[in-house]
Design a protein around this motif. Structure first.
Motif, short mmCIF file in Angstrom:
data_model
loop_
_atom_site.label_atom_id
_atom_site.label_comp_id
_atom_site.label_asym_id
_atom_site.label_seq_id
_atom_site.Cartn_x
_atom_site.Cartn_y
_atom_site.Cartn_z
N ILE A 11 0.85 -1.20 0.00
CA ILE A 11 0.00 0.00 0.00
C ILE A 11 0.89 1.25 0.00
CG2 ILE A 11 -1.93 1.21 1.10
CD1 ILE A 11 -2.47 -1.32 2.73
N PRO A 12 1.03 1.94 -1.13
CA PRO A 12 1.75 3.22 -1.12
C PRO A 12 0.86 4.29 -0.50
CG PRO A 12 0.93 2.75 -3.31
CD PRO A 12 0.57 1.56 -2.48
N THR A 13 1.40 5.09 0.41
CA THR A 13 0.59 6.11 1.09
C THR A 13 1.31 7.44 1.16
OG1 THR A 13 1.44 5.45 3.26
CG2 THR A 13 -0.63 4.43 2.54
N LEU A 14 0.52 8.48 1.26
CA LEU A 14 0.99 9.83 1.58
C LEU A 14 -0.20 10.60 2.11
CD1 LEU A 14 3.23 11.95 1.62
CD2 LEU A 14 2.56 12.62 -0.70
N ASN A 15 -0.20 10.82 3.43
CA ASN A 15 -1.29 11.54 4.10
C ASN A 15 -2.65 10.89 3.83
OD1 ASN A 15 0.54 13.47 5.13
ND2 ASN A 15 0.43 14.66 3.23
N GLU A 16 -2.78 9.66 4.29
CA GLU A 16 -4.02 8.89 4.08
C GLU A 16 -4.68 8.53 5.41
OE1 GLU A 16 -5.47 8.39 1.37
OE2 GLU A 16 -4.01 8.46 -0.26
N ILE A 17 -4.61 9.42 6.40
CA ILE A 17 -5.17 9.12 7.71
C ILE A 17 -6.67 8.85 7.66
CG2 ILE A 17 -5.55 11.55 8.28
CD1 ILE A 17 -4.56 8.61 10.66
N ALA A 18 -7.36 9.42 6.69
CA ALA A 18 -8.80 9.24 6.59
C ALA A 18 -9.18 7.83 6.16
CB ALA A 18 -9.40 10.26 5.62
N HIS A 19 -8.22 7.09 5.59
CA HIS A 19 -8.55 5.79 5.02
C HIS A 19 -7.73 4.62 5.54
CE1 HIS A 19 -9.25 8.94 1.86
NE2 HIS A 19 -10.43 8.38 1.88
N ILE A 20 -6.51 4.87 6.03
CA ILE A 20 -5.57 3.78 6.22
C ILE A 20 -5.99 2.77 7.29
CG2 ILE A 20 -4.11 5.07 7.87
CD1 ILE A 20 -2.99 2.55 5.13
N GLU A 21 -6.55 3.23 8.41
CA GLU A 21 -6.91 2.29 9.47
C GLU A 21 -8.02 1.34 9.02
OE1 GLU A 21 -6.56 3.77 13.76
OE2 GLU A 21 -6.95 5.62 12.66
N GLY A 22 -9.06 1.89 8.43
CA GLY A 22 -10.16 1.06 7.96
C GLY A 22 -9.69 0.07 6.90
N LEU A 23 -8.80 0.53 6.01
CA LEU A 23 -8.30 -0.34 4.95
C LEU A 23 -7.47 -1.49 5.53
CD1 LEU A 23 -7.77 -1.05 1.99
CD2 LEU A 23 -5.90 0.62 1.99
N LEU A 24 -6.60 -1.18 6.49
CA LEU A 24 -5.77 -2.22 7.08
C LEU A 24 -6.62 -3.28 7.78
CD1 LEU A 24 -2.73 -0.20 8.47
CD2 LEU A 24 -2.73 -1.82 6.57
N TRP A 25 -7.62 -2.86 8.55
CA TRP A 25 -8.46 -3.83 9.23
C TRP A 25 -9.27 -4.65 8.22
CZ3 TRP A 25 -6.78 -5.17 13.55
CH2 TRP A 25 -6.29 -4.26 14.48
N HIS A 26 -9.66 -4.03 7.13
CA HIS A 26 -10.39 -4.74 6.08
C HIS A 26 -9.52 -5.85 5.49
CE1 HIS A 26 -13.26 -5.28 2.79
NE2 HIS A 26 -12.24 -5.22 1.94
N LEU A 27 -8.25 -5.55 5.24
CA LEU A 27 -7.34 -6.54 4.67
C LEU A 27 -6.95 -7.61 5.69
CD1 LEU A 27 -5.06 -4.07 2.69
CD2 LEU A 27 -6.65 -5.71 1.68
N LEU A 28 -6.79 -7.20 6.95
CA LEU A 28 -6.41 -8.13 8.00
C LEU A 28 -7.51 -9.12 8.34
CD1 LEU A 28 -4.46 -5.66 10.30
CD2 LEU A 28 -3.48 -7.68 9.17
#
Length: 349
Positions: A11-28
Motif C-alpha cells: 500500500i503506497p501512502t501519503l497523508n491517508e489518515i482518513a482511510h488507512i486504518e479502515g483499509l488495514l483492518w479490512h485486509l487483515l
C-alpha cells in the motif's frame, strides 16, 4: 489456498489518515494463508498516517511500515516488493483512497490461478460523494469520458493489454523490472507493456470491482488528467506502441478547437468546430443526467471538457519535449561521430 500461497500486499501512502486504518483492518480480516503480510510504503505523511500504521502493527505482526523517500507511488511499490518476504509469490497492490470488496485478496489469488495469467487487473467503478464528484464519476464511467477502456466499462472478464493494477505473480513483476520510477503517471500501463513484451498475460476480472472516488474540483481533475496524458505520451515515446483512437482524440480535439478559435478572428464560420464539440458534451451530459436521475450530473459537460483538454495538453507537451530531447540527443551523437571520424582521419594522416 491457491498454488501461489499467501500474498504480500503493498500500500503506497501519503497523508491517508482518513482511510488507512479502515483499509488495514479490512485486509487483515483475511487469514494469514491469504494475506501473508502488508507493507505500507509511506512517502513522509504528516497527518498521523504513520502513527496509525504503527499502532496497528504493534498488535498485528503482518503489518509493516516502510519508508518511501522518493514519495511517488511507483517507487514505493518497488521498494516494498524488494523488502517483501520471499515466501510470498504474489504481490497485491492496494491504493489507500479506494474501497475494496470483501475477500479481495483471496479472490485475486483465485483469479490468478484460474486464468493462468501473470497479472490480474480489475474494473474501476467511480462513485461521487458530492454534486461535482457525481458528475465527474458519470463522465469517467462513460464512453465519452474514457473512450470505452476495458477496466472502466468492461463487463466481461478476458485477457487485456492493460487495466487497473491489482495482483502480479512476483516473478513476472520482478522479471519485467517493476515500475519505471521516472513516470509521473501511466506507470501501470508502461509496466503492462513490458510484461506483455516478455510474453506475459494480463487478465481482467470484472467480478472484483474496486470503488474509486474522483477529484472533487475541476482544478484537481485537470492536474490529474494532464499527468495521465503526459504519462501516455511518455509510454509511447519509450515503447512506440500504436495509439488507440480514444487516445488520439483528446489532443486532436484540443488542437482543432484551439485552431478554430484562432481562425474565428478571421471568419466566424470557424466557430462551428468548438460549438459542435460543446454541443456534443451538453448532449452527453444531459443523457448521463437522465440515466442517473440527478441534475448534478449536468456538470459532466465541464468535467468532460476538462478531462479532454487537460489530457490532450499533457500528451502534446510531453510529445514535444520528448521529440526535442530526442533531436538533441541525435545531434550530439552526430557531432560525436563526426569528431571521432575527424580524429581518426587525423591519426591516419
Amino acid at each position: 489456498m491457491t498454488q501461489y500461497g499467501p500474498a504480500a500486499v503493498v500500500i503506497p501512502t501519503l497523508n491517508e489518515i482518513a482511510h488507512i486504518e479502515g483499509l488495514l483492518w479490512h485486509l487483515l480480516a483475511e487469514p494469514p494463508e491469504v494475506v501473508g503480510e502488508i507493507l505500507v510504503a509511506d512517502g513522509g505523511s504528516r497527518d498521523g498516517t504513520q502513527e496509525a500504521v504503527h499502532r496497528i502493527a504493534r498488535s498485528e505482526p503482518r503489518v509493516r511500515l516502510i519508508d518511501n523517500p522518493d514519495r511517488i507511488q511507483a517507487a514505493g511499490v518497488n521498494r516494498a516488493v524488494a523488502m517483501a518476504d520471499r515466501r510470498f509469490g504474489v504481490i497485491v497492490r492496494v491504493d489507500a483512497h479506494a474501497l475494496y470488496p470483501g475477500q479481495y485478496v483471496g479472490r485475486l489469488l483465485a483469479a490468478l490461478e484460474a486464468s493462468g495469467a501473470d497479472s490480474v487487473v480489475v474494473r474501476l467503478d467511480t462513485v461521487g460523494r458530492n454534486c461535482l464528484q457525481r458528475a465527474v464519476a458519470a463522465a469517467q464511467n462513460s464512453r465519452v469520458g474514457t473512450g470505452g477502456s476495458a477496466h472502466r466499462m468492461g463487463r466481461v472478464s478476458c485477457f487485456v493489454d492493460h487495466g487497473h493494477h491489482a495482483a502480479f505473480r512476483r516473478a513476472a513483476f520482478e522479471q519485467a523490472g517493476g515500475y519505471d520510477e521516472t513516470f509521473e503517471a501511466n506507470e501501470d500501463a508502461e509496466l503492462d507493456a513490458r510484461i506483455r513484451a516478455q510474453g506475459g498475460r494480463i487478465w481482467l476480472d470484472v467480478g472484483i470491482p474496486v470503488t474509486y472516488f474522483p477529484r472533487s474540483t475541476l482544478t484537481g481533475l485537470a492536474k490529474q488528467y494532464r499527468r495521465y496524458g503526459s504519462g501516455r505520451a511518455q509510454t509511447w515515446l519509450k515503447h512506440g506502441e500504436t495509439l488507440r483512437l480514444r487516445q488520439m482524440l483528446p489532443p486532436a480535439v484540443l488542437l482543432a478547437v484551439t485552431a478554430s478559435l484562432i481562425l474565428s478572428l478571421v471568419t466566424p464560420y470557424a466557430l462551428v468546430v468548438p460549438l459542435g464539440y460543446f454541443a456534443v458534451l451538453l448532449a452527453a451530459s444531459l443523457s448521463l443526467a437522465i440515466d442517473a436521475g440527478s441534475a448534478c450530473v449536468l456538470l459532466a459537460a465541464p468535467a468532460l471538457a476538462t478531462m479532454h483538454f487537460a489530457w490532450g495538453w499533457g500528451f502534446l507537451r510531453r510529445m514535444a519535449a520528448g521529440r526535442s530531447r530526442g533531436a538533441e540527443h541525435a545531434s550530439r551523437r552526430s557531432i560525436a561521430r563526426a569528431a571521432a571520424a575527424e580524429s581518426g582521419g587525423e591519426r591516419k594522416a
